[in-house]
Design a protein around this motif. Structure first.
Motif, mmCIF file in Angstrom:
data_model
loop_
_atom_site.group_PDB
_atom_site.id
_atom_site.type_symbol
_atom_site.label_atom_id
_atom_site.label_comp_id
_atom_site.label_asym_id
_atom_site.label_seq_id
_atom_site.Cartn_x
_atom_site.Cartn_y
_atom_site.Cartn_z
ATOM 1 N N ASP A 174 0.836 -1.197 0.000
ATOM 2 C CA ASP A 174 0.000 0.000 0.000
ATOM 3 C C ASP A 174 0.873 1.250 0.000
ATOM 4 O O ASP A 174 1.988 1.252 0.538
ATOM 5 C CB ASP A 174 -0.907 -0.005 1.231
ATOM 6 N N GLU A 175 0.361 2.331 -0.597
ATOM 7 C CA GLU A 175 1.137 3.579 -0.695
ATOM 8 C C GLU A 175 1.444 4.182 0.661
ATOM 9 O O GLU A 175 2.425 4.900 0.817
ATOM 10 C CB GLU A 175 0.383 4.597 -1.546
ATOM 11 N N SER A 176 0.610 3.930 1.658
ATOM 12 C CA SER A 176 0.848 4.507 2.984
ATOM 13 C C SER A 176 2.096 3.926 3.645
ATOM 14 O O SER A 176 2.595 4.483 4.617
ATOM 15 C CB SER A 176 -0.368 4.285 3.877
ATOM 16 N N SER A 177 2.619 2.821 3.129
ATOM 17 C CA SER A 177 3.824 2.217 3.688
ATOM 18 C C SER A 177 5.086 2.948 3.269
ATOM 19 O O SER A 177 6.130 2.804 3.897
ATOM 20 C CB SER A 177 3.930 0.756 3.246
ATOM 21 N N TYR A 178 5.016 3.716 2.196
ATOM 22 C CA TYR A 178 6.185 4.431 1.697
ATOM 23 C C TYR A 178 6.362 5.761 2.431
ATOM 24 O O TYR A 178 5.401 6.364 2.892
ATOM 25 C CB TYR A 178 6.064 4.682 0.195
ATOM 26 N N SER A 179 7.589 6.231 2.486
ATOM 27 C CA SER A 179 7.877 7.500 3.150
ATOM 28 C C SER A 179 7.377 8.658 2.292
ATOM 29 O O SER A 179 7.161 8.518 1.093
ATOM 30 C CB SER A 179 9.379 7.640 3.392
ATOM 31 N N GLU A 180 7.217 9.821 2.930
ATOM 32 C CA GLU A 180 6.715 10.996 2.219
ATOM 33 C C GLU A 180 7.677 11.440 1.122
ATOM 34 O O GLU A 180 7.257 11.832 0.042
ATOM 35 C CB GLU A 180 6.485 12.146 3.196
ATOM 36 N N SER A 181 8.977 11.377 1.396
ATOM 37 C CA SER A 181 9.943 11.805 0.381
ATOM 38 C C SER A 181 9.907 10.873 -0.833
ATOM 39 O O SER A 181 10.021 11.331 -1.974
ATOM 40 C CB SER A 181 11.347 11.872 0.972
ATOM 41 N N TYR A 182 9.728 9.580 -0.613
ATOM 42 C CA TYR A 182 9.652 8.642 -1.731
ATOM 43 C C TYR A 182 8.360 8.854 -2.531
ATOM 44 O O TYR A 182 8.373 8.818 -3.758
ATOM 45 C CB TYR A 182 9.728 7.205 -1.214
ATOM 46 N N GLN A 183 7.250 9.123 -1.837
ATOM 47 C CA GLN A 183 5.982 9.379 -2.528
ATOM 48 C C GLN A 183 6.063 10.645 -3.372
ATOM 49 O O GLN A 183 5.544 10.686 -4.482
ATOM 50 C CB GLN A 183 4.837 9.490 -1.524
ATOM 51 N N ASN A 240 5.522 10.528 -7.352
ATOM 52 C CA ASN A 240 4.325 11.233 -7.840
ATOM 53 C C ASN A 240 4.535 12.730 -7.706
ATOM 54 O O ASN A 240 4.010 13.353 -6.778
ATOM 55 C CB ASN A 240 3.084 10.815 -7.041
ATOM 56 N N PRO A 241 5.285 13.349 -8.625
ATOM 57 C CA PRO A 241 5.505 14.793 -8.504
ATOM 58 C C PRO A 241 4.189 15.544 -8.698
ATOM 59 O O PRO A 241 3.288 15.064 -9.391
ATOM 60 C CB PRO A 241 6.496 15.100 -9.628
ATOM 61 N N PRO A 242 4.055 16.712 -8.089
ATOM 62 C CA PRO A 242 2.806 17.477 -8.225
ATOM 63 C C PRO A 242 2.569 17.871 -9.669
ATOM 64 O O PRO A 242 3.499 18.219 -10.396
ATOM 65 C CB PRO A 242 3.014 18.700 -7.338
ATOM 66 N N GLN A 243 1.325 17.780 -10.073
ATOM 67 C CA GLN A 243 0.951 18.112 -11.444
ATOM 68 C C GLN A 243 0.840 19.620 -11.598
ATOM 69 O O GLN A 243 0.257 20.300 -10.768
ATOM 70 C CB GLN A 243 -0.400 17.466 -11.787
ATOM 71 N N VAL A 244 1.405 20.133 -12.673
ATOM 72 C CA VAL A 244 1.327 21.559 -12.969
ATOM 73 C C VAL A 244 0.116 21.761 -13.865
ATOM 74 O O VAL A 244 -0.008 21.142 -14.915
ATOM 75 C CB VAL A 244 2.606 22.052 -13.674
ATOM 76 N N THR A 245 -0.787 22.613 -13.444
ATOM 77 C CA THR A 245 -1.982 22.856 -14.229
ATOM 78 C C THR A 245 -1.785 24.067 -15.114
ATOM 79 O O THR A 245 -0.926 24.905 -14.871
ATOM 80 C CB THR A 245 -3.203 23.089 -13.315
#
Length: 110
Positions: free
Chosen positions: A41-50, A54-59
């Motif tokens: 699950d994604e919650s198992s990964y650290s914040e820096s790895y996430q 998944n870089p923030p999308q530029v709109t």
């Protein structure tokens, strides 16, 4: 049904997981949540790895910022100029007086 598992990982990949534990030897474990599909699950990964994965999308939206402060006109500047000068002079006098009082207080030899 989701459950937690300790999986053995290389020590160099320890930064990827939020909960890791090591032993005195080369064994290094990460406590991860395995979801119903059998995947980590994604919650198992650290914040820096996430953030890296998944870089923030530029709109493409353009944000218009409404100007809340009104610009001061030429007439207002002319009217306020003498009062600003008077305030500046008063501040300078107060600074000189307070520095003089402080110097007198520090040099008081009784």
């Amino acid at each position: 049904m989701a459950h937690y598992e300790n999986i053995k990982i290389p020590r160099s990949e320890g930064w990827k997981f939020s909960r890791t534990q090591g032993t005195n030897g080369d064994d290094y474990y990460a406590k991860v949540l395995i979801n119903d599909k059998g995947e980590i699950d994604e919650s198992s990964y650290s914040e820096s790895y996430q953030r890296r994965m998944n870089p923030p999308q530029v709109t493409e939206k353009v944000i218009h910022i409404k100007e809340t402060t009104k610009k001061e006109g030429c007439i207002k500047k002319i009217i306020k100029a003498p009062f600003r000068l008077l305030w500046w002079i008063i501040k300078q006098v107060l600074i000189i007086v307070s520095v003089g009082m402080l110097a007198d207080w520090l040099n008081d030899n009784k």
